[in-house]
Design an enzyme around this catalytic site. Structure first.
Site, PDB file in Angstrom:
ATOM      1  N   CYS A 136       0.614  -4.006  10.489  1.00 39.17           N
ATOM      2  CA  CYS A 136       1.146  -2.645  10.654  1.00 39.17           C
ATOM      3  C   CYS A 136       1.314  -2.309  12.134  1.00 39.17           C
ATOM      4  O   CYS A 136       0.334  -1.983  12.812  1.00 39.17           O
ATOM      5  CB  CYS A 136       0.201  -1.651   9.987  1.00 39.17           C
ATOM      6  SG  CYS A 136       0.673   0.058  10.229  1.00 39.17           S
ATOM      7  N   CYS A 139       0.355   1.216  13.088  1.00 40.71           N
ATOM      8  CA  CYS A 139      -1.100   1.443  13.200  1.00 40.71           C
ATOM      9  C   CYS A 139      -1.649   0.830  14.490  1.00 40.71           C
ATOM     10  O   CYS A 139      -2.472   1.443  15.167  1.00 40.71           O
ATOM     11  CB  CYS A 139      -1.866   0.803  12.052  1.00 40.71           C
ATOM     12  SG  CYS A 139      -1.150   0.972  10.423  1.00 40.71           S
ATOM     13  N   ASP A 140      -1.258  -0.370  14.817  1.00 44.16           N
ATOM     14  CA  ASP A 140      -1.963  -1.144  15.849  1.00 44.16           C
ATOM     15  C   ASP A 140      -1.153  -1.464  17.106  1.00 44.16           C
ATOM     16  O   ASP A 140      -1.695  -2.016  18.060  1.00 44.16           O
ATOM     17  CB  ASP A 140      -2.442  -2.484  15.235  1.00 44.16           C
ATOM     18  CG  ASP A 140      -3.411  -2.255  14.075  1.00 44.16           C
ATOM     19  OD1 ASP A 140      -4.157  -1.273  14.134  1.00 44.16           O
ATOM     20  OD2 ASP A 140      -3.394  -3.049  13.123  1.00 44.16           O
TER      21      ASP A 140
END
Ligand code: NAP
Length: 310
Positions: A136, A139-140
């Site tokens: 993701c 997300c990261d």
């Protein structure tokens, strides 16, 4: 044989959709029980920092956010049971759910078993999740500021993630197993025209380097077998599709061609009183906030359904 437990509302799956459904269900007096499943908390527990969930301007760790949701369910007397569902029988009412620790009979179910990112199947891929391997970019991605990263895949998600990563990263490789993308034209043009992106066609990741943290990858050209070591890659974003966790429901509920549970606009499946919410039912958004929203709506609808039964 364990005793058969009678329940008003059983929620299968304890990620953001299931836990939010439990919060709403508990407040509505439905005494929900959540069967937490094999990955309590769901996918977000592997997200190191979440910056797009409203109410947390400083960001919040995925695990911590899940703990707060769990606390909230418990405070409202929702019951969390750490059991894994082994079989469901939805052919007739009351519905039956068999877990590794018990049996439940109920008129109302919310399925929120989520989806899992498809894995490449490389040695140590799972061990390096959170230490260089991610599924993701949203997300990261921000953890790889000014670093070199690579994205695997040739669909819309891979293209969007690669483009998104150029905002933080020094360089982004796209590693695709064929010589053309399957994503949409506008996204293809966008990545092709971005000077930070280098596309490696006909290529597959063969090996992950580094002990406890990713410190490079070996890529093989599948036409000529030539292997190249990309020593500077610190993040590998695998975007090769998602698999909804619907194995349990294959012969019990209507599924789409891609395996997602089909619901109507009120989150009801093709079986009366069985609702589905979150990534198991939604192939498009896959966000914590949209899953939580769907969980809330499904619980409200479950409450209305129970009222109609009475
Ligand atoms: P996808 O379209 O199914 O693409 C998956 C990609 O991963 C393909 O390029 C595939 O290669 C590759 N792949 C699959 N298994 C692999 C393996 N084992 N090793 C290496 N590569 C592998 O999936 P997605 O990108 O996650 O998108 C899911 C759906 O959401 C799609 O329908 C997409 O259009 C939609 N979506 C749309 C948008 C948008 O419109 N903005 C944004 C995001 C997602 P091949 O091409 O060789 O099969």
């Amino acid at each position: 044989m364990t005793e058969l437990q009678q329940e008003k509302l059983v929620i299968i799956g304890g990620g953001p959709a299931g836990l939010t459904a439990a919060i709403y269900g508990a407040r509505a007096g439905l005494a929900p029980i959540v069967l937490m499943g094999p990955e309590p908390g769901g996918q977000i527990t592997i997200s190191s920092e979440i910056e797009n969930f409203p109410g947390f301007p400083e960001g919040i760790n995925g695990f911590d956010l899940m703990q707060k949701m769990i606390e909230q369910v418990e405070k409202l007397n929702g019951r969390l049971v750490y059991e894994v569902v082994e079989q469901v029988r939805f052919a007739q009412k009351p519905y039956l759910i068999q877990t590794d620790g018990g049996q439940y009979q109920t008129e109302t179910v919310i399925v929120s078993t989520g989806a899992s990112p498809r894995k490449l199947g490389l040695l140590r891929e799972r061990d390096l999740i959170g230490s260089g391997i991610s599924y993701c970019a949203t997300c990261d991605g921000a953890f790889f500021k000014e670093q070199v990263v690579a994205v695997v895949g040739g669909g819309d998600v891979a293209l969007e993630e690669a483009y998104y990563l150029t905002k933080f990263c020094a360089k982004v490789y796209i590693i695709h197993r064929r010589d053309q993308f399957r994503g949409t034209q506008i996204l293809i043009e966008r990545v092709k025209n971005n000077p930070k992106i280098e596309i490696l066609w006909d290529s597959e990741v063969k090996e992950l380097l580094g002990e406890n943290k990713l410190s490079g990858i070996i890529v093989e050209n599948n036409r000529n077998g030539v292997q190249t070591e990309l020593k500077d890659v610190r993040g590998l974003f695998i975007a090769i599709g998602y698999l909804p966790n619907t194995d349990l429901f294959k012969n019990e509920l209507e599924l789409s061609k891609k395996g997602y549970i089909v619901t109507d606009r009120k989150y009801m499946t093709n079986k009366e009183g069985i609702f589905a919410a979150g990534d198991v039912q939604d192939p498009d958004y896959r966000q914590i906030i949209t899953s939580a929203g769907a969980g809330a709506a499904a619980a409200i609808e479950a409450g209305r359904y129970i009222d109609r039964l009475n």
